[in-house]
Design an enzyme around this catalytic site. Structure first.
Site, short mmCIF file in Angstrom:
data_model
loop_
_atom_site.label_atom_id
_atom_site.label_comp_id
_atom_site.label_asym_id
_atom_site.label_seq_id
_atom_site.Cartn_x
_atom_site.Cartn_y
_atom_site.Cartn_z
N GLU A 93 46.13 65.25 38.12
CA GLU A 93 45.27 65.34 36.94
C GLU A 93 43.79 65.24 37.32
OE1 GLU A 93 46.40 62.50 33.94
OE2 GLU A 93 48.52 62.83 34.38
N CYS A 106 36.21 63.77 37.17
CA CYS A 106 37.03 62.73 37.80
C CYS A 106 38.13 63.43 38.60
CB CYS A 106 37.61 61.85 36.70
SG CYS A 106 38.68 60.56 37.31
N CYS A 113 50.53 57.30 44.07
CA CYS A 113 49.79 56.24 44.76
C CYS A 113 50.79 55.16 45.16
CB CYS A 113 48.74 55.64 43.82
SG CYS A 113 47.78 54.32 44.60
N CYS A 117 49.76 48.99 41.46
CA CYS A 117 49.13 48.12 40.45
C CYS A 117 49.99 48.14 39.18
CB CYS A 117 47.70 48.56 40.16
SG CYS A 117 46.69 48.60 41.65
N CYS A 120 49.09 50.43 35.97
CA CYS A 120 48.64 51.81 36.20
C CYS A 120 49.78 52.83 36.13
CB CYS A 120 47.97 51.87 37.58
SG CYS A 120 47.55 53.53 38.09
N CYS A 334 43.75 58.87 33.73
CA CYS A 334 44.63 59.64 34.62
C CYS A 334 46.00 59.04 34.84
CB CYS A 334 43.94 59.84 35.96
SG CYS A 334 42.97 61.34 35.93
N1 SAH Z 1 42.93 53.89 43.21
C1 SAH Z 1 41.58 53.73 42.86
C2 SAH Z 1 41.02 54.85 42.02
C3 SAH Z 1 41.90 55.41 40.96
S1 SAH Z 1 42.26 54.37 39.59
C4 SAH Z 1 41.36 52.38 42.21
O1 SAH Z 1 42.33 51.73 41.86
O2 SAH Z 1 40.20 51.98 42.07
C5 SAH Z 1 40.70 54.41 38.70
C6 SAH Z 1 40.43 53.17 37.85
O3 SAH Z 1 41.30 53.13 36.72
C7 SAH Z 1 40.66 51.87 38.60
O4 SAH Z 1 39.61 50.98 38.33
C8 SAH Z 1 41.97 51.39 38.01
O5 SAH Z 1 42.14 50.03 38.19
C9 SAH Z 1 41.82 51.83 36.58
N2 SAH Z 1 43.06 51.87 35.81
C10 SAH Z 1 44.29 52.27 36.19
N3 SAH Z 1 45.17 52.16 35.20
C11 SAH Z 1 44.48 51.68 34.14
C12 SAH Z 1 44.85 51.32 32.80
N4 SAH Z 1 46.09 51.46 32.36
N5 SAH Z 1 43.87 50.87 32.00
C13 SAH Z 1 42.61 50.73 32.44
N6 SAH Z 1 42.21 51.03 33.67
C14 SAH Z 1 43.14 51.49 34.53
FE1 SF4 Z 2 46.75 53.27 42.82
FE2 SF4 Z 2 46.60 53.03 40.20
FE3 SF4 Z 2 46.25 50.90 41.73
FE4 SF4 Z 2 44.36 52.81 41.69
S1 SF4 Z 2 44.99 51.51 39.96
S2 SF4 Z 2 45.24 51.79 43.48
S3 SF4 Z 2 45.66 54.62 41.40
S4 SF4 Z 2 48.16 52.08 41.54
#
Ligand code: SAH
Ligand code: SF4
Length: 346
Positions: A93, A106, A113, A117, A120, A334
């Site tokens: 995406e 973006c 990934c 987390c 996410c 995303c």
């Molecule tokens: N992997 C990298 C970049 C991609 S995620 C990272 O984790 O920084 C981009 C941002 O979106 C990160 O700050 C991540 O923590 C946040 N993010 C992911 N899922 C989310 C969610 N459900 N609500 C809010 N922020 C989220």
């Molecule tokens: Fe990976 Fe999502 Fe964690 Fe970013 S927030 S490192 S995309 S699992």
């Protein structure tokens, strides 16, 4: 796919050297480069190359490109969300956002990934594969062409952990500024990471003027470990020490992403602890009300909580803002569109 070399990301001299080793004259590299610059995506379309050479190239090289699988446009603010398919059918995406200073995109850096987390959507399915430098770049070319705009800034905040695909992402960042490329200066690029300390230290040595965004999301190890498995590898203190080194070496302000999860990360106590940990650092805190993802228990904080949190940080001298929500009607964050498409096709 990984057995093939990404031909678009090879500097012309490097390609010429590789061809020469196989007895192919160097001028072929220039011919190939000129087809690639014109957007050709198949060796069969390179009319001035002998057929035997085209076949030989196909065995070693790939011409990465993306195709638009789905496009959603927000009726609220014009934000565009793309689902792109890659040459092997995988999907990623990307989101195009309009700001007063121009269009920002973006980008994804991996299919999936592996950082896991818990909040996410991308992390749910694990890592499928790394993206190649040219595939990362192709997202910009495809969006500019499709939407008839010029992208003036980029954020590596789509699917994937950019520093877990270090070599391809570094090559991508070099390509962006090559003559004939999309020409987006480092000051208009942000790279977001969940905090791979060894890679942050490596990146620092490049002394690039990009903005490093660090997804902190919690002020202490106990809480961060509940949300982010990477926090078991490096402590908050180790991560913040590498951020301090980065900021003082590059002179660039670190941008901390902090997900506001109701009743979990958004308390006054968290704000105070965060303020204390960030004291004296060249930084900025970006509060992101968490986006509820199916299968997770997290709820977003209310407006009052956001304001109270910002106030505590600001009183301690730490600049903080709440991230503006764009594309609320198209689910612009995303990982969610791809997941939905996958679930629908099951
Ligand atoms: N992997 C990298 C970049 C991609 S995620 C990272 O984790 O920084 C981009 C941002 O979106 C990160 O700050 C991540 O923590 C946040 N993010 C992911 N899922 C989310 C969610 N459900 N609500 C809010 N922020 C989220
Ligand atoms: Fe990976 Fe999502 Fe964690 Fe970013 S927030 S490192 S995309 S699992």
């Amino acid at each position: 796919m990984s057995a093939f070399i990404d031909i678009k990301s090879l500097p012309t001299e490097e390609l010429a050297a590789q061809l020469k080793e196989q007895g192919i004259p160097a001028f072929r590299a220039k011919q190939i480069r000129s087809w690639l610059d014109r957007g050709v995506t198949s060796f069969d379309d390179m009319g001035n190359l002998p057929v035997a050479l085209r076949e030989q190239l196909k065995e070693q090289y790939t011409i990465p490109h993306v195709a638009i699988e789905r496009k959603l446009v927000s009726a609220i603010d014009g934000t565009v969300k793309y689902l792109f398919s890659l040459s092997d059918g995988e999907t990623v995406e990307s989101v195009l956002m309009k700001y007063h200073h121009g269009w920002s995109q973006c980008l994804s850096t991996q299919v999936g990934c592996r950082m896991g987390c818990t909040f996410c959507a991308t992390g749910k399915g694990g890592l499928v594969r790394n993206m190649l430098a040219s595939e990362i770049l192709a997202q910009i070319e495809a969006a500019e062409q499709d939407h008839g705009v010029r992208v003036s800034s980029i954020v590596l905040m789509g699917m994937g952990e950019p520093l877990d695909n270090y070599d391809e992402v570094m090559r991508f960042l070099e390509m962006v500024n090559e003559p004939g490329g999309v020409q987006i200066g480092m000051r208009h690029i942000s790279l977001s990471t969940c905090g791979l300390v060894d890679r942050i230290d490596e990146l620092r040595e490049r002394n690039w003027q990009l903005t490093l965004s660090v997804s902190l999301h919690a002020p202490n190890d106990a809480l961060r470990r509940q949300l982010m498995p990477i926090a078991r590898k490096w402590s908050v203190d180790e991560l913040l020490a590498s951020c301090r080194r980065y900021a003082s070496h590059t002179g660039r302000r670190i941008s901390f992403e902090y997900a506001m999860v109701a009743g979990v990360t958004d308390t006054d106590a968290c704000a105070k602890e965060l303020a204390q940990k960030l004291k004296g650092m060249l930084c900025h805190v970006n509060l992101i009300p968490v986006n509820p993802v199916d299968g997770t228990p997290y709820r977003r904080s209310c407006g009052e909580r956001l304001e109270a949190f910002v106030r505590i940080l600001e009183r301690a001298g730490i600049p903080a803002t709440v991230r503006r929500t764009l594309g609320a009607d198209i689910n612009a964050s995303c990982g969610q569109l791809r997941r939905k498409e996958q679930q629908n096709s099951k």
